[in-house]
Design a protein around this motif. Structure first.
Motif, PDB file in Angstrom:
ATOM      1  N   UNK A   1     -13.864-104.967  54.981  1.00 31.52           N
ATOM      2  CA  UNK A   1     -15.006-105.855  54.770  1.00 31.52           C
ATOM      3  C   UNK A   1     -15.953-105.229  53.743  1.00 31.52           C
ATOM      4  N   UNK A   2     -16.237-105.961  52.656  1.00 27.74           N
ATOM      5  CA  UNK A   2     -17.144-105.450  51.628  1.00 27.74           C
ATOM      6  C   UNK A   2     -18.479-106.197  51.593  1.00 27.74           C
ATOM      7  N   UNK A   3     -18.587-107.261  52.379  1.00 25.95           N
ATOM      8  CA  UNK A   3     -19.848-107.982  52.522  1.00 25.95           C
ATOM      9  C   UNK A   3     -19.810-108.654  53.882  1.00 25.95           C
ATOM     10  N   UNK A   4     -20.964-108.785  54.515  1.00 29.81           N
ATOM     11  CA  UNK A   4     -21.045-109.423  55.828  1.00 29.81           C
ATOM     12  C   UNK A   4     -21.614-110.824  55.641  1.00 29.81           C
TER      13      UNK A   4
ATOM     14  N   UNK B   1     -23.430-113.803  51.518  1.00 31.53           N
ATOM     15  CA  UNK B   1     -23.172-112.591  52.303  1.00 31.53           C
ATOM     16  C   UNK B   1     -24.069-111.459  51.841  1.00 31.53           C
ATOM     17  N   UNK B   2     -24.213-110.461  52.690  1.00 26.16           N
ATOM     18  CA  UNK B   2     -25.046-109.301  52.382  1.00 26.16           C
ATOM     19  C   UNK B   2     -24.150-108.104  52.114  1.00 26.16           C
ATOM     20  N   UNK B   3     -24.435-107.384  51.038  1.00 26.11           N
ATOM     21  CA  UNK B   3     -23.603-106.257  50.617  1.00 26.11           C
ATOM     22  C   UNK B   3     -24.483-105.111  50.147  1.00 26.11           C
ATOM     23  N   UNK B   4     -23.873-103.932  50.077  1.00 25.72           N
ATOM     24  CA  UNK B   4     -24.583-102.718  49.636  1.00 25.72           C
ATOM     25  C   UNK B   4     -23.963-102.244  48.321  1.00 25.72           C
ATOM     26  N   UNK B   5     -24.767-102.069  47.269  1.00 28.41           N
ATOM     27  CA  UNK B   5     -24.212-101.589  46.004  1.00 28.41           C
ATOM     28  C   UNK B   5     -23.772-100.131  46.103  1.00 28.41           C
ATOM     29  N   UNK B   6     -22.650 -99.815  45.476  1.00 20.66           N
ATOM     30  CA  UNK B   6     -22.162 -98.431  45.453  1.00 20.66           C
ATOM     31  C   UNK B   6     -23.190 -97.539  44.780  1.00 20.66           C
ATOM     32  N   UNK B   7     -23.274 -96.322  45.238  1.00 21.52           N
ATOM     33  CA  UNK B   7     -24.246 -95.399  44.662  1.00 21.52           C
ATOM     34  C   UNK B   7     -25.604 -95.485  45.334  1.00 21.52           C
ATOM     35  N   UNK B   8     -25.764 -96.412  46.284  1.00 22.41           N
ATOM     36  CA  UNK B   8     -27.027 -96.529  47.002  1.00 22.41           C
ATOM     37  C   UNK B   8     -27.304 -95.258  47.794  1.00 22.41           C
ATOM     38  N   UNK B   9     -28.565 -94.863  47.824  1.00 19.50           N
ATOM     39  CA  UNK B   9     -28.957 -93.679  48.584  1.00 19.50           C
ATOM     40  C   UNK B   9     -29.469 -94.073  49.977  1.00 19.50           C
ATOM     41  N   UNK B  10     -29.359 -95.366  50.297  1.00 21.06           N
ATOM     42  CA  UNK B  10     -29.906 -95.867  51.569  1.00 21.06           C
ATOM     43  C   UNK B  10     -28.847 -96.647  52.349  1.00 21.06           C
ATOM     44  N   UNK B  11     -27.608 -96.179  52.280  1.00 21.97           N
ATOM     45  CA  UNK B  11     -26.483 -96.922  52.869  1.00 21.97           C
ATOM     46  C   UNK B  11     -26.660 -97.120  54.370  1.00 21.97           C
ATOM     47  N   UNK B  12     -27.049 -96.073  55.087  1.00 18.86           N
ATOM     48  CA  UNK B  12     -27.166 -96.177  56.546  1.00 18.86           C
ATOM     49  C   UNK B  12     -28.189 -97.231  56.951  1.00 18.86           C
TER      50      UNK B  12
END
Length: 437
Positions: A128-131, A302-313
Motif C-alpha cells: 500500500x502506497x496511499x491510504x 488518498x493520503x500518502x507520504x512523500x519519500x524523503x520526509x523527515x516526519x514519516x511516523x
C-alpha cells in the motif's frame, strides 16, 4: 503563609524544569471538496490524542492541487508531509520511489477491509502506497419530482439516448432549471475525467494498441458531438467553467434535473443542510450505448507520504487516523452515517446503520464494481485506467485536450477543430515521449 509560598515556588520550579512536548508540524495538502473540509473540522479530535503533533492545512482547487503536489514531489521540494493524491498518481509515483510504503498504519487498521478494487488501485506489488480516504465511481443523480411531473421513469441502467431525450424534456430555462449539468472546466481530472468515461461508453479510446491517438475516430466524433449538443440545448450557461463544485452547487440549488458525476456527491445532494432538493433525489448507473461499458470511472482520493520526509511516523499516524473505521464512526457520530466517507471499506457496506441512512449506498458500490481499470474500453488498449491513461505524460496531454474540448463547449472552436487539435497535440507529445516513431 510561608508554607503556601513555598508550595507555589516549588510548583513553579517544576513547571520550569519539566520538559516540553516536542512538536511535529505536519503540512497536509488537500483538495477543496466537502469530505476533505469536513476532515479539517475534525482534526482537533486527532491532535487531542496526539498533543505532540500539529496539523497545518493547505487546501487547493483540484487542478491547482495536482500541479502543486506534482511539482513539489518531482523537485523534492519538501513543502508537504502528507499529500492528497489519486489513483492515477499512486502507481506512477511509487515506481519512481517518490512515495513511502504505508506499512506502519497499526495492527487495528485492517487493510483487508479495504474494497479490493480501491486497494489494488493504490498498491504496487502488494504494498500500500496511499491510504484511500474515500473511493468513488460516477453515476446519474436526478430529480425524482421533475421526472414524475414529466411522466418519465429513470431506468437503473439508462442509455445515452434516454438521458439526452430526458434532458431536453426536463429543461425549463425560463424557470431556471436545466435538463443536465456536466463538467466543462478544462483539466485532465475535470472535464476529461467525465469525457473519457463517456467516450469509453461510446466505444472510443485514447490510444490504439500501438499508442496511436484516436481522436480522429468516429467514436470520438460521436462522443464530443453528443456532449456539446446536449449541453448547448439542456445545460446551464457558462458550463465550460463548471467543475465538480460548481455543478454540486447548481444541483443543490435545484437548477439541474440530472447530474452525472462522482458518487461521493450523493451524501451532499441528500443532506438537507446542503441541498434544497435533498428529499427528491434518485440514483442510476452512468449511461451506456449498449456496447458493454457504462460511462463511469474509478477514483480514490488518498493520503500518502512523500519519500524523503523527515516526519514519516507522525504522517503515518495521521493517515491511519483519517482513513480508519474509527474515523467513519466519528463522522457518523457528528453528522450522521450518511456523511461517512464512502467507497473504501467493505465493512461500511455491511453496516445496517449506514445502509439505512444512505439511499445511495448500493448504487455507489454497484458503480465502483462496474468500473474495470484493466479493461476500460470496448476495443483493446495498451494502458490501464478508466478516466485516464496511467502514463506519466497523461497529465500534460489530458490537460491540453481538456482545453480544446472546453473551447468546443464554449463555442470558441468547433467540435471538428477541437478533435483535430487534440489529435495533433497528442501525436506530438507521444512522439516526443518515445511511444511513437
Amino acid at each position: 503563609m510561608k508554607n503556601v509560598l513555598c508550595a507555589v515556588a516549588g510548583a513553579a520550579a517544576l513547571l520550569i524544569s519539566a520538559p516540553s512536548i516536542a512538536q511535529t508540524t505536519l503540512t497536509v495538502a488537500t483538495v477543496n471538496n466537502g469530505d476533505m473540509i469536513r476532515m479539517q473540522g475534525l482534526t482537533s479530535e486527532f491532535t487531542a490524542k496526539n498533543p505532540d503533533i500539529t496539523v497545518k492545512w493547505v487546501t487547493l482547487e483540484e487542478n491547482v492541487l495536482r500541479q502543486r503536489v506534482t511539482t513539489d514531489i518531482a523537485t523534492k521540494g519538501g513543502q508537504f508531509d502528507v499529500l492528497t493524491i489519486g489513483t492515477y498518481e499512486v502507481p506512477i509515483w511509487a515506481k519512481k520511489s517518490w512515495l513511502v510504503p504505508l506499512d506502519k498504519l497499526g495492527a487495528d487498521y485492517d487493510v483487508g477491509d479495504l474494497l479490493p478494487k480501491i486497494k489494488d488501485a493504490v498498491s504496487v506489488d502488494g504494498k500500500l502506497y496511499a491510504a484511500p480516504f474515500y473511493g468513488e465511481s460516477s453515476m446519474v443523480m436526478y430529480r425524482t419530482d421533475l421526472f414524475d411531473k414529466a411522466g418519465l421513469k429513470m431506468p437503473d441502467s439508462p442509455t445515452w439516448d434516454f438521458v439526452v431525450d430526458a434532458a431536453k424534456k426536463l429543461t425549463d430555462k425560463s424557470g431556471g432549471v436545466y435538463g443536465i449539468c456536466l463538467r466543462g472546466k478544462a483539466g485532465w481530472g475535470e472535464n476529461m475525467a467525465f469525457l473519457t468515461a463517456m467516450a469509453n461508453s461510446f466505444g472510443a479510446r485514447w490510444f490504439d494498441e500501438k499508442w496511436e491517438p484516436q481522436f480522429n475516430s468516429p467514436e470520438w466524433k460521436k462522443t464530443l458531438t453528443t456532449y456539446v449538443d446536449l449541453m448547448k440545448q439542456a445545460g446551464p450557461p457558462g458550463a465550460s467553467s463548471n467543475g465538480f463544485n460548481e455543478n454540486l452547487a447548481l444541483f443543490n440549488a435545484g437548477k439541474c434535473a440530472m447530474w452525472i458525476d462522482a458518487t461521493v456527491a450523493a451524501s451532499f445532494v441528500t443532506n438537507p443542510k446542503d441541498s434544497r432538493v435533498a428529499d427528491k433525489v434518485g440514483f442510476a448507473l452512468a449511461p451506456n450505448t449498449g456496447l458493454g461499458k457504462n460511462a463511469n470511472w474509478l477514483w480514490a482520493w488518498s493520503l500518502a507520504v512523500p519519500a524523503g520526509s523527515k516526519k514519516v511516523d507522525a504522517a503515518e499516524k495521521f493517515i491511519a487516523w483519517a482513513t480508519s473505521k474509527d474515523y467513519s464512526k466519528l463522522v457518523a457520530d457528528k453528522e450522521g452515517w450518511a456523511a461517512a466517507p464512502p467507497g473504501t471499506r467493505m465493512s461500511l457496506y455491511k453496516n445496517p446503520d449506514y445502509l439505512k441512512a444512505a439511499p445511495f449506498a448500493k448504487m455507489t458500490l454497484a458503480s465502483i464494481d462496474a468500473a474495470d481499470p484493466n479493461k476500460p474500453t470496448v476495443k483493446p488498449v495498451p494502458y490501464v485506467g478508466v478516466q485516464y491513461a496511467a502514463i506519466p505524460e497523461f497529465q500534460g496531454i489530458g490537460t491540453s485536450v481538456g482545453q480544446q474540448f472546453s473551447a468546443a463547449l464554449s463555442g470558441s472552436t468547433t467540435v471538428d477543430a477541437a478533435l483535430a487539435a487534440a489529435q495533433s497535440s497528442t501525436e506530438r507529445e507521444m512522439k516526443r515521449a518515445g511511444y511513437l516513431k
